[in-house]
Design a protein around this motif. Structure first.
Motif: not given
Length: 881
Positions: A847-853, A860-869, A871-879
């Motif tokens: 995880y990276l810290k940005k604005n204390e978060k 994903k493909r040719n982009k780097t995207e944030p996961l903030e939800d 439930e989505k984070i838990a699903a991604y990490v679990n997978k």
């Protein structure tokens, strides 16, 4: 627990657990609710297990509960009150499911169709006694969305509404239809419809709603995508076509029971289903309005009023009031009740429709790519459903895997596409257009190819489940990545057409194990299939063209494969390790028979999860390093003695007649050498040693399977020169940055650029790894070099840049990950220096810290995207981890 057998036979966990819970609510409730929940959830998690009922197993059952809570990953149910509520909820659904299946109660073995007895009504008595105040009615009105009335639904079914021909059938029972009609009568919401507007000729073969086949619809306006069962039910009730419903042997007719409506406070059973089509006079006598007269309800209502007035002693004003109430109700059903609907525009193509259904949350049967293909191929007179049914009958293995994954028929198409599509594409769009891409206008037979590749899919499963010379998969639930089936099928077919078969099979084996232990098929499956297939075919022809999947794992195996942290039974590496153990033979401790000779085996701990003997709290007790195959008898004995120093001597004494060497030989088939064996005898004191020795044995086995050698570390530089990388487009594992610190446009330092590079590095760490090349502009394809960044560093040189880079990385990324997973290098291109940052995938989320978060960035493909939800984070990490 010291309970005598005579009590143990009579007392079960459910008998005593409320007492324990009352004494201390930290004790979980272990009753039938818990047992049902545990059994089903462990099946879902891929590790089926059952809780014994006997009281002596109460402590073991508590351990099972806690393990289940941990493996579900939901912290909230760690609270026993929440867990008990969860089990209560699950058990209700369990009961309803069993009841629906006819599995509860002996009387439910034969399902009887209930017949409602409807007697004639004494009109004078009824009119003088009934209270009409509760029958007054004001219909509801929906707002805003497009709506359709029942009269319009019936009209459109006969003129312009059609179904895609999926060869799916109307399968509602008479009770299903009755409940729908009663909901409409009560003015309840019955869901919405989804249509797909048609402009010219539909992309799919279409059919009429059942019962309306006689109407010729040459130019349909809309295709029904969601709502077939409800629409067909309405048409059946109103038009009364002569066919029987599911579970019935003769046609059913539906009536509104107005006697029950006027008399009952609870508005239930107001619609009745009968096998008799009453004549009009009988319906008047019974106060039954026939829904098959709904389209001309006025005539029936007039006759009903006349019938009521025929009685000499009736109150005429009451008759008129009854007539008005009945008429208002019936009129609203036909001409007032509205059902919301959404129409997808005719500009949408078949691929987009498939995407929508992929994500549609519907109570009905989900519509997928295979269903769309059934209808699409019917346009070419190809009966895909029949072909698929034949495949399942001919190949029981395929039918068995189909129960685990509904995508199995699509894998046949993907294998065909890998082989014959010009770019070996497995994308959904190309699969949907497979006939146009591969067969239209060409001398190929779709039917023959489907049959041939069904055979090769079966061969792939057979190879997977070969416990001697294959991949050690003990059944469909133990397959590391089911989506690997199409490429295996296509490759096996390819090998049968080449001369160097033995060499090619060895290469397939190396790729297979590399894919499993690098989690290659955890995401972006379609593109990965294409990429791997092309790479392996090139490898067949040239030994030096080693696939990226194999090369990457060979170089990074000691960094990226952390078996100790693999603890989820659903994890591909977890299953892969157990497959390796299966291939060793995994002789049973109790019988000394190899795994392949046993029909039923269990997976469980070598160091049992026992708090009593100090193992329950030990780090990574659930790691795959501590797991192996065993029979139920072996597992029971291990649990009985609890610790290795107790159960090992007992096995040697009782089963091996004191021959320790024979027991050691057996342990070798579990990848446990003499050092690991000696560590086991020390119990908790040898726990860490055991992990070290067994991990080394398993890792050596993996390295052997993928063809690892010490020389593999330099393969990357030899095979992928920097000049070749700069010719590629940015993708999931490659990104270019013109500068690390200096804004090329403004010429000024820009602190956001550093974080942009850091974000890319984190995205690579959290996915499959990759390379970030700084000093090269992706947009203008020009080498800008590193000199501009050096100028902004303390001493204006490369060394200062390196120090600043590592200082920035170390302050944002855990040191152990930065040290082992990020590597800095430089290369000279056209007289300018570029920086090449090679990133290996991490074994834990970064995880990276940005604005204390804290933010999880993913590639994903040719982009780097944030996961903030969350439930989505838990699903991604679990997978991924």
């Amino acid at each position: 627990m010291g309970i005598k057998d005579k009590y143990n036979r009579r007392l079960q966990c459910g008998s005593i657990t409320p007492i324990f819970y009352a004494i201390d609510d930290k004790y979980p409730l272990v009753n039938n609710r818990t047992r049902h929940t545990y059994k089903d959830i462990t099946k879902i998690l891929g590790e089926p297990d059952e809780m014994p009922q006997k009281l002596k197993y109460y402590i073991d059952n508590i351990a099972r509960v806690k393990l289940l809570i941990k493996e579900t990953g939901y912290d909230k149910i760690k609270n026993q009150d929440y867990f008990d509520l969860f089990c209560y909820w699950y058990d209700i659904n369990y009961y309803l499911k069993k009841k629906k299946q006819g599995k509860i109660g002996r009387k439910n073995r034969v399902k009887l169709v209930e017949t409602v007895v409807v007697s004639n009504v004494d009109v004078p008595s009824f009119l003088s006694s009934v209270d009409l105040t509760g029958a007054q009615y004001e219909p509801h009105s929906l707002k805003n969305p497009e709506r359709i009335k029942i009269r319009d639904i019936i009209a459109k079914i006969e003129k312009s509404l059609v179904l895609p021909n999926f060869q799916r059938y109307f399968d509602w029972s008479r009770e299903d239809v009755r409940c729908l009609l009663e909901s409409i009568f009560n003015d309840y919401y019955i869901g919405s419809f989804l249509f797909w507007d048609v402009k010219d000729e539909p992309e799919l073969e279409t059919i009429n709603i059942k019962g309306a086949e006689s109407f010729m619809i040459t130019r349909p306006e809309s295709i029904i995508l969601d709502g077939q069962q409800r629409m067909t039910s309405l048409y059946y009730a109103i038009k009364a076509p002569e066919y029987s419903l599911k579970g019935s042997s003769q046609p059913t007719y539906y009536y509104i029971n107005f006697k029950a409506f006027f008399e009952k406070e609870k508005k239930q059973n107001l619609v009745v289903a009968q096998n008799v089509k009453y004549d009009r006079e009988d319906t008047y006598k019974k106060f039954l309005f026939p829904l098959y007269e709904l389209s001309d309800y006025g005539e029936w209502i007039n006759g009903f009023e006349d019938y009521l007035l025929d009685s000499e002693t009736v109150d005429r004003k009451r008759v008129i009031e009854v007539r008005r109430i009945v008429e208002k109700r019936i009129r609203h059903i036909w001409d007032g009740f509205e059902i919301p609907y959404i129409s997808l525009p005719d500009t949408m193509n078949l691929r987009q429709v498939a995407d929508i259904f992929e994500n549609l949350n519907s109570k009905g049967k989900p519509l997928g790519v295979f269903d769309l293909l059934i209808a699409r191929l019917l346009k070419y007179k190809l009966k895909l459903r029949d072909l698929w049914d034949d495949t399942r009958k001919k190949y029981p293995n395929i039918a068995r895997y189909f129960k685990k994954s509904q995508k199995i028929p699509i894998y046949i198409f993907q294998a065909i596409s890998l082989t014959y599509h010009k770019s070996s594409s497995c994308k959904r769009e190309d699969i949907l257009n497979i006939y146009e891409n591969i067969y239209e206008g060409k001398d190929r037979s779709f039917e023959e190819d489907f049959k041939e590749f069904s055979e090769y899919l079966n061969k792939a499963i057979t190879r997977l489940e070969n416990l001697r010379y294959g991949y050690g998969v003990k059944g469909e639930k133990e397959m590391p990545f089911v989506p690997m089936l199409p490429i295996l099928a296509a490759l096996i077919r390819k090998v049968e057409s080449v001369e160097n078969k033995q060499d090619c099979y060895k290469k397939i084996d190396k790729w297979y194990w590399a894919a499993v232990f690098s989690n290659t098929y955890s995401s972006s499956v379609d593109s990965q299939l294409t990429s791997d297939y092309k790479d392996i075919i090139r490898w067949f022809e040239d030994d030096n063209k080693i696939p990226e999947t194999v090369r990457t794992l060979r170089r990074k195996i000691d960094v990226n494969v952390d078996l100790r942290g693999v603890q989820q039974v659903s994890n591909a590496m977890y299953k892969g390790v157990l497959c390796l153990i299966a291939l060793e033979g995994a002789k049973d401790f109790d019988t000394n028979q190899q795994l392949e000779n046993a029909d039923h085996n269990q997976k469980d701990h070598l160091f049992p999860k026992s708090k009593l003997y100090g193992f329950g709290h030990l780090r990574d007790i659930n790691s795959v390093i501590n797991m192996t195959w065993m029979s139920k008898a072996t597992n029971t004995r291990i649990k009985k003695w609890k610790k290795p120093s107790s159960y090992i001597p007992e096995f040697i004494k009782e089963k091996y007649k004191g021959d320790e060497k024979a027991f050691l030989d057996m342990l070798e088939t579990h990848l446990i050498d003499k050092n690991a064996y000696a560590s086991m005898l020390k119990d908790a004191d040898g726990y860490e040693e055991f992990f070290t020795f067994r991990n080394k044995n398993i890792m050596n086995k993996i390295k052997k399977k993928i063809g690892w050698t010490e020389a593999d570390v330099v393969l990357e530089k030899d095979n992928t020169p920097i000049t070749d990388l700069l010719k590629r487009e940015e993708d999931e594992t490659l990104e270019f940055k013109a500068s690390f610190k200096k804004n090329i446009v403004t010429g000024e330092p820009d602190k956001n650029l550093k974080f942009a590079s850091l974000k890319t590095i984190a995205g690579f760490l959290n996915n499959r790894g990759g390379r970030l090349i700084i000093g090269y502009g992706e947009k203008n394809r020009e080498v800008s070099g590193m000199a501009q960044d050096y100028e902004l560093c303390k001493h204006k040189d490369k060394d200062s840049f390196i120090l600043e880079f590592w200082s920035y990385v170390d302050s944002n990324i855990p040191e152990d990950i930065a040290k082992h997973n990020i590597h800095l290098d430089f290369a000279e291109i056209n007289g300018k220096e570029v920086c090449v940052i090679e990133v290996h995938p991490s074994t834990k989320a970064v995880y990276l810290k940005k604005n204390e978060k804290k933010i999880l960035y993913v590639r994903k493909r040719n982009k780097t995207e944030p996961l903030e939800d969350p439930e989505k984070i838990a699903a991604y990490v679990n997978k991924h981890f």
